[in-house]
Design a protein around this motif. Structure first.
Motif, PDB file in Angstrom:
ATOM      1  N   ILE A   1       0.839  -1.198   0.000  1.00  0.00           N
ATOM      2  CA  ILE A   1       0.000   0.000   0.000  1.00  0.00           C
ATOM      3  C   ILE A   1       0.873   1.247   0.000  1.00  0.00           C
ATOM      4  CG2 ILE A   1      -0.165  -0.045   2.543  1.00  0.00           C
ATOM      5  CD1 ILE A   1      -3.071   1.076   2.172  1.00  0.00           C
ATOM      6  N   ASP A   2       0.387   2.288  -0.656  1.00  0.00           N
ATOM      7  CA  ASP A   2       1.081   3.575  -0.655  1.00  0.00           C
ATOM      8  C   ASP A   2       1.222   4.095   0.775  1.00  0.00           C
ATOM      9  OD1 ASP A   2       1.498   4.038  -3.377  1.00  0.00           O
ATOM     10  OD2 ASP A   2      -0.454   4.997  -3.650  1.00  0.00           O
ATOM     11  N   PRO A   3       2.398   4.545   1.163  1.00  0.00           N
ATOM     12  CA  PRO A   3       2.529   5.158   2.487  1.00  0.00           C
ATOM     13  C   PRO A   3       1.847   6.525   2.574  1.00  0.00           C
ATOM     14  CG  PRO A   3       4.598   5.319   1.292  1.00  0.00           C
ATOM     15  CD  PRO A   3       3.689   4.448   0.461  1.00  0.00           C
ATOM     16  N   TYR A   4       1.629   7.159   1.426  1.00  0.00           N
ATOM     17  CA  TYR A   4       0.992   8.466   1.367  1.00  0.00           C
ATOM     18  C   TYR A   4      -0.192   8.441   0.401  1.00  0.00           C
ATOM     19  CZ  TYR A   4       5.705   9.774   2.970  1.00  0.00           C
ATOM     20  OH  TYR A   4       6.886   9.855   3.640  1.00  0.00           O
ATOM     21  N   ALA A   5      -1.130   9.347   0.619  1.00  0.00           N
ATOM     22  CA  ALA A   5      -2.141   9.591  -0.403  1.00  0.00           C
ATOM     23  C   ALA A   5      -1.450  10.104  -1.667  1.00  0.00           C
ATOM     24  CB  ALA A   5      -3.158  10.606   0.092  1.00  0.00           C
ATOM     25  N   VAL A   6      -2.031   9.820  -2.826  1.00  0.00           N
ATOM     26  CA  VAL A   6      -1.476  10.295  -4.093  1.00  0.00           C
ATOM     27  C   VAL A   6      -1.490  11.823  -4.097  1.00  0.00           C
ATOM     28  CG1 VAL A   6      -1.831  10.367  -6.593  1.00  0.00           C
ATOM     29  CG2 VAL A   6      -2.124   8.211  -5.334  1.00  0.00           C
ATOM     30  N   THR A   7      -0.360  12.396  -4.452  1.00  0.00           N
ATOM     31  CA  THR A   7      -0.210  13.850  -4.405  1.00  0.00           C
ATOM     32  C   THR A   7      -0.535  14.504  -5.747  1.00  0.00           C
ATOM     33  OG1 THR A   7       2.110  13.712  -5.053  1.00  0.00           O
ATOM     34  CG2 THR A   7       1.632  13.651  -2.675  1.00  0.00           C
ATOM     35  N   ASN A   8      -0.653  15.823  -5.708  1.00  0.00           N
ATOM     36  CA  ASN A   8      -0.834  16.577  -6.953  1.00  0.00           C
ATOM     37  C   ASN A   8       0.324  16.327  -7.915  1.00  0.00           C
ATOM     38  OD1 ASN A   8      -3.312  18.053  -6.528  1.00  0.00           O
ATOM     39  ND2 ASN A   8      -2.213  19.252  -4.991  1.00  0.00           N
ATOM     40  N   GLU A   9       1.536  16.245  -7.404  1.00  0.00           N
ATOM     41  CA  GLU A   9       2.682  16.019  -8.273  1.00  0.00           C
ATOM     42  C   GLU A   9       2.592  14.663  -8.960  1.00  0.00           C
ATOM     43  OE1 GLU A   9       7.528  16.479  -8.190  1.00  0.00           O
ATOM     44  OE2 GLU A   9       6.494  15.982  -6.318  1.00  0.00           O
ATOM     45  N   ARG A  10       2.211  13.633  -8.230  1.00  0.00           N
ATOM     46  CA  ARG A  10       2.097  12.297  -8.819  1.00  0.00           C
ATOM     47  C   ARG A  10       0.940  12.238  -9.810  1.00  0.00           C
ATOM     48  NH1 ARG A  10       1.883   8.091  -4.089  1.00  0.00           N
ATOM     49  NH2 ARG A  10       1.761   6.646  -5.851  1.00  0.00           N
ATOM     50  N   PHE A  11      -0.177  12.880  -9.479  1.00  0.00           N
ATOM     51  CA  PHE A  11      -1.312  12.872 -10.402  1.00  0.00           C
ATOM     52  C   PHE A  11      -0.981  13.668 -11.662  1.00  0.00           C
ATOM     53  CE2 PHE A  11      -5.653  13.633 -11.890  1.00  0.00           C
ATOM     54  CZ  PHE A  11      -6.215  12.377 -11.704  1.00  0.00           C
ATOM     55  N   ASP A  12      -0.226  14.737 -11.512  1.00  0.00           N
ATOM     56  CA  ASP A  12       0.213  15.520 -12.661  1.00  0.00           C
ATOM     57  C   ASP A  12       1.079  14.675 -13.603  1.00  0.00           C
ATOM     58  OD1 ASP A  12       0.579  18.241 -13.966  1.00  0.00           O
ATOM     59  OD2 ASP A  12       2.663  17.729 -13.545  1.00  0.00           O
ATOM     60  N   ALA A  13       1.926  13.817 -13.030  1.00  0.00           N
ATOM     61  CA  ALA A  13       2.754  12.931 -13.852  1.00  0.00           C
ATOM     62  C   ALA A  13       1.876  11.987 -14.661  1.00  0.00           C
ATOM     63  CB  ALA A  13       3.706  12.138 -12.969  1.00  0.00           C
ATOM     64  N   PHE A  14       0.831  11.464 -14.042  1.00  0.00           N
ATOM     65  CA  PHE A  14      -0.117  10.590 -14.730  1.00  0.00           C
ATOM     66  C   PHE A  14      -0.813  11.316 -15.876  1.00  0.00           C
ATOM     67  CE2 PHE A  14      -4.841   9.800 -14.373  1.00  0.00           C
ATOM     68  CZ  PHE A  14      -4.895   8.719 -15.250  1.00  0.00           C
ATOM     69  N   VAL A  15      -1.296  12.513 -15.628  1.00  0.00           N
ATOM     70  CA  VAL A  15      -1.995  13.280 -16.668  1.00  0.00           C
ATOM     71  C   VAL A  15      -1.037  13.637 -17.797  1.00  0.00           C
ATOM     72  CG1 VAL A  15      -3.165  15.466 -17.141  1.00  0.00           C
ATOM     73  CG2 VAL A  15      -3.768  14.150 -15.106  1.00  0.00           C
ATOM     74  N   ALA A  16       0.189  14.012 -17.456  1.00  0.00           N
ATOM     75  CA  ALA A  16       1.168  14.358 -18.483  1.00  0.00           C
ATOM     76  C   ALA A  16       1.506  13.163 -19.357  1.00  0.00           C
ATOM     77  CB  ALA A  16       2.434  14.909 -17.824  1.00  0.00           C
ATOM     78  N   ALA A  17       1.545  11.983 -18.758  1.00  0.00           N
ATOM     79  CA  ALA A  17       1.913  10.781 -19.508  1.00  0.00           C
ATOM     80  C   ALA A  17       0.780  10.243 -20.363  1.00  0.00           C
ATOM     81  CB  ALA A  17       2.382   9.693 -18.540  1.00  0.00           C
ATOM     82  N   THR A  18      -0.463  10.487 -19.967  1.00  0.00           N
ATOM     83  CA  THR A  18      -1.607   9.840 -20.619  1.00  0.00           C
ATOM     84  C   THR A  18      -2.573  10.800 -21.302  1.00  0.00           C
ATOM     85  OG1 THR A  18      -2.961   9.925 -18.607  1.00  0.00           O
ATOM     86  CG2 THR A  18      -1.519   7.994 -18.894  1.00  0.00           C
ATOM     87  N   GLY A  19      -2.535  12.079 -20.946  1.00  0.00           N
ATOM     88  CA  GLY A  19      -3.517  13.016 -21.467  1.00  0.00           C
ATOM     89  C   GLY A  19      -4.887  12.858 -20.840  1.00  0.00           C
ATOM     90  N   TYR A  20      -4.955  12.188 -19.706  1.00  0.00           N
ATOM     91  CA  TYR A  20      -6.239  11.899 -19.064  1.00  0.00           C
ATOM     92  C   TYR A  20      -6.976  13.183 -18.683  1.00  0.00           C
ATOM     93  CZ  TYR A  20      -9.627   9.801 -15.874  1.00  0.00           C
ATOM     94  OH  TYR A  20     -10.792   9.405 -15.260  1.00  0.00           O
TER      95      TYR A  20
END
Length: 332
Positions: free
Chosen positions: A46-65
């Protein structure tokens, strides 16, 4: 924010948990938490932290979601809603100007056009200085899409609660049975008795805090109480199933069914609901004592809010000893 798209970055740092038998739910608080009952879960990470804005931004940048809050709304799903509200947006908390009747949460929650994960409080707000804050304004679909990209999934309610308890089976809070052991504030919750209009600011935060701002539980997991509610992948039920003996405890249980997860108080809406866990920065002892492992709430799957985020899990049947178990010493 810099986008990181390699697999190691997406999956690094997950905490390994053995799984085992624990007491899920509570008979002492809100009716939807009952009955307390034994449950087994297999090992997982399990993630030790909640997903952050920085991590979600990486996802959006990689996928265009594009998140749900950024897409046009379907009027058929919101019968009776004013046309001016049928534009992309999300739900935002705004403090009231004084004491209000706490039975009517519409006094501090409002649909704000333009609110999204990039603009958590609506146009004019941003996340440029909140890279390490948990991402919010994400619907269940958004959280699940991120998890799939990361080679993970959203936790079941049982997994989430097992992890949150940190081995303190049956304890009131993630850290034990006292709300403030030694007078120490251990979670980002509402400060003071005057919800939803005046916070004392004791925690240092009036909305989200950067992940890891408060001590972890015994498993090395941060913000399993307060800061943001967190999505699970279980459909909502208004009670847990009847308790069984420990010998017959269910293993890896799942929630109910989509067709049975609707809120009976709002029959006009056809949107099913999933379970969210953990409480948030809006949990006040005078209003919502839900920053406890047993606490649970229903959340419409299509609706993000400014106090709802998520973290991810991965199956791991051979997980080994909980890597955060030695962190007990950091707690009072």
């Amino acid at each position: 924010m810099t986008a990181h798209t390699d697999d190691a970055t997406r999956t690094a740092g997950l905490v390994r948990l053995d799984g085992g038998l624990f007491t899920m739910g509570s008979d002492e608080h809100y009716p939807e938490e009952a009955p307390a009952h034994p449950v087994r879960v297999d090992g997982f990470r399990i993630d030790p932290y909640a997903v952050t804005n920085e991590r979600f931004d990486a996802f959006v940048a990689a996928t265009g979601y594009v998140t749900v809050a950024e897409r046009p709304l379907d009027p058929a799903l919101y019968p009776g809603a004013p046309p001016e509200n049928l534009v992309p947006g999300s739900m935002v908390f705004t403090p009231t100007t004084g004491p209000v009747d706490l039975r009517h949460l519409s006094q501090w929650w409002a649909w704000v056009p333009g609110a999204s994960w990039r603009h958590p409080e609506g146009p004019g707000s941003g996340i440029e200085d909140r890279g390490e804050h948990p991402v919010v304004q994400v619907a269940h679909e958004d959280a699940a899409a991120y998890a799939e990209w990361a080679g993970a999934s959203l936790p079941t309610e049982a997994q989430w609660e097992y992890a949150a308890r940190g081995g303190l089976d049956g304890a009131e809070y993630t850290w034990g049975d006292q709300a403030r052991p030694g007078g120490r504030l251990l979670a980002n919750t509402w400060d003071g008795p005057d919800f939803p209009w005046r916070s004392t600011g004791e925690s240092g935060w009036t909305r989200t805090a950067p992940v890891g701002s408060f001590p972890p539980n015994r498993y090395g997991l941060f913000d399993m109480a307060g800061n943001v509610w967190q999505w699970t992948d279980d459909w909502w039920t208004d009670r847990h199933p009847a308790a069984a003996d420990a010998c017959c405890a269910p293993t890896n249980p799942r929630g109910g069914a989509a067709e049975a997860s609707h809120d009976p108080r709002q029959p006009q809406f056809a949107v099913p609901r999933k379970v969210i866990k953990g409480g948030s920065f809006l949990c006040a002892d005078t209003y919502c004592r839900r920053y406890r492992p047993a606490a649970r709430r229903p959340q419409a799957v299509d609706t993000g809010m400014s106090h709802v985020g998520f973290r991810c899990v991965r199956a791991d049947a051979a997980a080994g000893p909980p890597s955060g178990a030695t962190l007990l010493e950091v707690l009072p």
